[in-house]
Design an enzyme around this catalytic site. Structure first.
Site, PDB file in Angstrom:
ATOM      1  N   SER A 131      39.087  -9.978   8.972  1.00 62.67           N
ATOM      2  CA  SER A 131      39.292  -9.901  10.333  1.00 62.67           C
ATOM      3  C   SER A 131      39.612  -8.303  10.991  1.00 62.67           C
ATOM      4  O   SER A 131      39.568  -7.422   9.691  1.00 62.67           O
ATOM      5  CB  SER A 131      40.745 -10.734  10.420  1.00 62.67           C
ATOM      6  OG  SER A 131      42.095  -9.382  11.522  1.00 62.67           O
ATOM      7  N   TYR A 144      49.909 -11.708   8.443  1.00 61.12           N
ATOM      8  CA  TYR A 144      48.549 -11.771   8.546  1.00 61.12           C
ATOM      9  C   TYR A 144      48.236 -10.012   8.319  1.00 61.12           C
ATOM     10  O   TYR A 144      46.738 -10.253   7.315  1.00 61.12           O
ATOM     11  CB  TYR A 144      48.399 -11.454  10.299  1.00 61.12           C
ATOM     12  CG  TYR A 144      47.457 -12.228  10.101  1.00 61.12           C
ATOM     13  CD1 TYR A 144      46.719 -13.873  10.132  1.00 61.12           C
ATOM     14  CD2 TYR A 144      46.300 -11.714  10.463  1.00 61.12           C
ATOM     15  CE1 TYR A 144      46.133 -14.332  10.884  1.00 61.12           C
ATOM     16  CE2 TYR A 144      44.556 -11.891  10.989  1.00 61.12           C
ATOM     17  CZ  TYR A 144      44.713 -12.839  11.191  1.00 61.12           C
ATOM     18  OH  TYR A 144      43.402 -13.210  11.326  1.00 61.12           O
TER      19      TYR A 144
END
Length: 249
Positions: A131, A144
């Site tokens: 990401s 995350y």
């Protein structure tokens, strides 16, 4: 017709929907036999039937079971993920551990299980769906961001160890992708930032991007398919941003 992956076997985690499903379709379209791995048994089976592949119903949070695995795939796409948005002082430690188990420990165990087969054949492609949060941070995403930063490091170590044995390892780093995972964040982001849900895309998710739209799953999949190909044999240890210019700031 692109048959560049004929004879290759691919395993895609979180493959029943979103980015995973797009990657499974892109790899199958190029001739790979795809194993759709997901905790969603019916979703995995439906997509596997569509692609002429195989479904693997698996709970990647059962890391003890993963430690005993041996995989015979040529292409491994580590894609499965979850999200939790909360300030650090309110973040449940068990949820933090859960996210790291799924998004960092499980990829490590799957890579560990796949490498002997890849080494024996002198070919392997590890594709880690990371990401922009693997190279940048955002508030309220401690677990995350930590998991994705760790995945970046794991991918680079895999690249260094596998390079002389025909195995490449790379990360794909998209911004916000049009998936159920992103859609589920909108209410939490609205609450945390004190804005209406209708304003979350413009005021939170896309504020750093020069291109003001969500990434499409098919765009991520197209890069994954290229990284899986022979043409990408000299590409390893890299992180490919697909974030509309977010990381250019």
């Amino acid at each position: 017709m692109d048959n560049s992956l004929n004879g290759r076997k691919a395993l895609v985690t979180g493959g029943a929907s979103g980015i995973g499903a797009a990657c499974a379709r892109a790899l199958a379209a190029r001739g790979a036999k795809v194993v759709v791995a997901d905790v969603d048994a019916s979703g995995a089976a439906a997509l596997a039937d569509e692609l002429g592949g195989t479904a693997w119903t698996v709970d990647l949070l059962d890391v003890d079971a993963l430690a005993a695995l041996s995989l015979d795939c040529d292409i491994l796409v580590n894609n499965a993920g979850i999200q939790k948005v909360a300030p650090i002082e309110e973040f449940d430690p068990s949820e933090f551990r859960r996210i790291l188990a799924l998004m960092l420990e499980a990829p490590f165990l799957l890579i560990r299980a796949a490498l002997p087969h890849m080494y024996a054949n002198g070919f392997g492609r590890i594709i880690n769906v990371s990401s922009v949060h693997g190279i940048r941070a955002s508030a309220y995403k401690s677990a995350y961001v930590s998991a994705k930063h760790g995945l970046e490091g794991l991918s680079k170590v895999t690249a260094l160890e596998g390079g002389e044995r025909g195995v490449t390892s790379n990360c794909i780093n998209p911004g916000y992708v049009r998936t159920p995972l992103v859609e589920k964040q909108i209410a939490d982001q609205a609450r945390l930032h004190g804005i209406p849900e209708a304003e979350v895309l413009a005021k939170v998710m896309l504020t750093e991007s020069a291109v003001k739209r969500l990434v499409e799953p098919s765009e991520v999949a197209s890069l994954a398919a290229w990284l899986a190909s022979d043409d990408a044999g000299m590409v390893t240890g890299a992180s490919y941003t697909m974030d509309g210019g977010w990381s250019a700031r």
